[in-house]
Design an enzyme around this catalytic site. Structure first.
Site, PDB file in Angstrom:
ATOM      1  N   HIS A  22       0.818  -1.212   0.000  1.00  0.00           N
ATOM      2  CA  HIS A  22       0.000   0.000   0.000  1.00  0.00           C
ATOM      3  C   HIS A  22       0.860   1.275   0.000  1.00  0.00           C
ATOM      4  O   HIS A  22       0.806   2.092  -0.920  1.00  0.00           O
ATOM      5  CB  HIS A  22      -0.913   0.024   1.237  1.00  0.00           C
ATOM      6  CG  HIS A  22      -1.833  -1.150   1.369  1.00  0.00           C
ATOM      7  ND1 HIS A  22      -2.913  -1.374   0.537  1.00  0.00           N
ATOM      8  CD2 HIS A  22      -1.834  -2.184   2.244  1.00  0.00           C
ATOM      9  CE1 HIS A  22      -3.550  -2.467   0.901  1.00  0.00           C
ATOM     10  NE2 HIS A  22      -2.918  -2.994   1.933  1.00  0.00           N
TER      11      HIS A  22
HETATM   12  O1  RIB Z   1      -5.119   0.554   4.386  1.00  0.00           O
HETATM   13  C1  RIB Z   1      -3.719   0.520   4.266  1.00  0.00           C
HETATM   14  C2  RIB Z   1      -3.095   1.606   5.087  1.00  0.00           C
HETATM   15  O2  RIB Z   1      -3.381   1.388   6.456  1.00  0.00           O
HETATM   16  C3  RIB Z   1      -1.552   1.619   4.996  1.00  0.00           C
HETATM   17  O3  RIB Z   1      -1.095   2.932   5.153  1.00  0.00           O
HETATM   18  C4  RIB Z   1      -1.138   0.782   6.165  1.00  0.00           C
HETATM   19  O4  RIB Z   1       0.146   1.158   6.682  1.00  0.00           O
HETATM   20  C5  RIB Z   1      -2.181   1.136   7.180  1.00  0.00           C
HETATM   21  O5  RIB Z   1      -1.767   2.320   7.819  1.00  0.00           O
END
Ligand code: RIB
Ligand code: CA
Length: 302
Positions: free
Chosen positions: A241
């Site tokens: 992500h």
């Molecule tokens: O949904 C994914 C996000 O949430 C990313 O930034 C992960 O690190 C969590 O913070």
């Protein structure tokens, strides 16, 4: 060179995004600010210091600690995924050196915005609490920032915390609303895009095998937990992500973009709305080129 400020809640994928940033010669990472999200904010700060001690980027960024809680609700962490300490609960991290004075994240964000203005890119990898507080402190300064790239939201795909809400927006919906409403040059990297950024274990293993050493060993150790949980959740590897958000801050062509007007629901749902677009949304990702980009920079041969 792109001067950037990274706001983060490390977090396994945040840690990989930080290492990617420090391996990207196009970037000058002048400041890192921490926010409560995956872990409490003091734990996030400890993890930034741990990663700085591990990677020793030159120049070293200044570090500021931010909001200990969302704007208007209790903190929800993601320790089930990232571990209680946010980096897979390894037992052998050395105690990191701590700055004599820990700076304030909001002041760092506002100062960087005023000093660097259009040349600055802010990359937000956690809940948007710090950015919302910076807007409250000095909205004019934030309006000068060239680009804000934020990992968050789930536009046309299911959420990852509720059926409709993504974690960063769910933790602090009020902050997400304020950032979207502020008229910033905002590039959003939602789950619609990040779920295309899946790294197979074999890819990580071969990249780290080309650069054996302490850094590779630590990356393997803390990322293994993410591989295990994402695999168990049905993904074909580790879902990158935050590294994707950082990567498109360097090279926006790694994704295709759509202008959209988005609103935030009461639990952090990302809702399509009408009216002037308030952000660009990353859509199709050039996954192969992104994974090469990521693995070429994550762990340079020592
Ligand atoms: O949904 C994914 C996000 O949430 C990313 O930034 C992960 O690190 C969590 O913070
Ligand atoms: Ca994060």
């Amino acid at each position: 060179m792109i001067p950037i400020l990274i706001d983060t809640d490390p977090g396994i994928d945040d840690a990989l995004a930080l290492l990617l940033a420090w391996g990207s010669s196009e970037l000058t990472v002048g400041a890192i600010t921490t926010v409560a999200g995956n872990v409490p904010v003091d734990v996030a700060t400890t993890n930034v210091l741990r990663l700085l001690a591990l990677r020793r980027p030159d120049p070293a960024p200044v570090v500021g600690e931010g909001a200990p809680a969302p704007l208007a609700r209790a903190l929800l962490t993601a320790s089930g995924y990232h571990g209680e300490d946010g980096l897979a609960d390894l037992t052998d991290w050395p105690e990191p050196a701590r700055p004599a004075v820990l700076l304030d994240a909001i002041s760092l964000i506002v100062d960087a915005a005023r000093r660097l203005q259009r040349t600055l890119t802010i990359v937000a990898l956690g809940p948007l609490t710090n950015l919302a507080l910076a807007l409250k402190a000095d909205a004019e300064a934030l309006s000068l920032v060239g680009r804000v790239v934020a990992m968050g939201g789930a536009v046309d795909v299911p959420g990852n915390v509720t059926p409709e809400a993504e974690f960063n927006f769910h933790v602090d919906p009020e902050a997400a609303h304020r950032v979207l409403a502020a008229g910033l040059s905002l590039d959003l990297v939602p789950l619609d895009a990040t779920r295309q950024a899946v790294l197979p274990r074999s890819g990580m293993r071969s990249a780290l095998g080309r650069a054996p050493g302490h850094l590779a060993t630590r990356i393997q150790a803390f990322s293994e937990r993410g591989f295990r949980i994402d695999h168990a959740g049905g993904a074909q590897g580790l879902v990158l992500h935050d590294p994707l958000a950082l990567a498109v801050a360097v090279d926006p062509t790694l994704a295709e973009w759509e202008w959209a007007h988005l609103a935030i629901g009461p639990d952090g749902e990302t809702l399509r709305g009408t009216g002037r677009p308030n952000c660009r949304v990353a859509r199709r990702v050039d996954t192969d080129r992104f994974l090469r980009f990521f693995l070429d920079r994550l762990c340079p041969a020592s």
